[in-house]
Enzyme design. Sequence first.
Site, short mmCIF file in Angstrom:
data_model
loop_
_atom_site.label_atom_id
_atom_site.label_comp_id
_atom_site.label_asym_id
_atom_site.label_seq_id
_atom_site.Cartn_x
_atom_site.Cartn_y
_atom_site.Cartn_z
N GLU A 3 0.89 -1.15 0.00
CA GLU A 3 0.00 0.00 0.00
C GLU A 3 0.93 1.20 0.00
O GLU A 3 2.16 1.04 -0.06
CB GLU A 3 -0.97 -0.05 1.20
N LYS A 52 0.72 4.59 -4.79
CA LYS A 52 1.42 3.31 -4.93
C LYS A 52 2.41 3.33 -6.08
O LYS A 52 2.89 2.27 -6.51
CB LYS A 52 0.38 2.20 -5.11
N ARG A 121 -3.42 12.33 -12.63
CA ARG A 121 -4.62 11.49 -12.53
C ARG A 121 -4.77 10.86 -11.14
O ARG A 121 -5.75 10.17 -10.87
CB ARG A 121 -4.61 10.41 -13.62
N ARG A 258 -12.83 -7.01 -4.56
CA ARG A 258 -11.88 -7.04 -3.44
C ARG A 258 -12.64 -7.44 -2.19
O ARG A 258 -13.84 -7.21 -2.09
CB ARG A 258 -11.24 -5.66 -3.23
#
Length: 269
Positions: A3, A52, A121, A258
């Site tokens: 993470e 990330k 982004r 997830r």
Amino acid sequence: MPEGHTIHRLAADHRERFGGRSVRVTSPQGRFADSAALLDGGVLEDVDAHGKHLFLGFAGRGWVHIHLGLFGKVNFGAAPAAPPADTVRLRLAHPEAYVDLRGPTTCALITDAEKQAIHDRLGPDPLRAGEDPDRAWRRVSRSRTTVAALLMDQKVVAGVGNVYRAEVLFRHGIDPYRAGKDLTRREWDAIWADLVALMREGVRLNRIDTVRPEHTPEAMGRPPRVDDHGGEVYVYRRATMPCHICDTEIRTADLSNRNLFWCPGCQTR
DNA sequence: AGCTCATGGCGAG
DNA sequence: TCGCCCTGAGCTG
């Protein structure tokens, strides 16, 4: 185990071990071989992280953009380096140290402009200095999407993954299925501040610990334990186990492919 | 040996 | 929403 805290930690480790040094760059696995040849012998002059995404800047030659995805791993070592495993996508080395990258989703040589497009982004990152949580709030407060999904959306907040998502919602007693637009400003500000603190601690310890001091096994008179992933948490991967606080069974459900974890007893807001 | 699962994200439909 | 990509650990047989 990536993470955002992992990536920022990797950035610091690269800076410390390879910053300002001329490095040998190879791609034993082959898929980065052409770019490695262009970079070989270059000086690692800058390192950056956003969410990330990790960026290694080689003087005059561009940036290596690295994203570990779900499986990517980085392994630092001291020279002499053993011959690399054939899965090593990228190896950096100088006479004292080396680092191997395996299994990344992305490992590509990019330009300044391409790097900027990636920053553009991504949402604000709790681990970057001077980030503006208002940008995230604007999106959250207008969205009918669940807060659980919003927290995983890197355009909203960069760096939060499945563990921090589950844990921060638990720590604030928030039902993961609430719509973003139903959160109050106060609730969002508290979540953001908590992410900043938790993730900074994650960088420092290089693992995710989210249990408050008053809820540790010692404080609650229970036997010590460490959760599967190496840290200590309230709900992540604790499905069907009793909640540390209220003993309700922790629940799990699929949300956008997830695993979501939460305590229906504690997370009622 | 083969299967499943994992802290992620992309593109096709 | 689904399939797919990347790798390795921990099972099952």
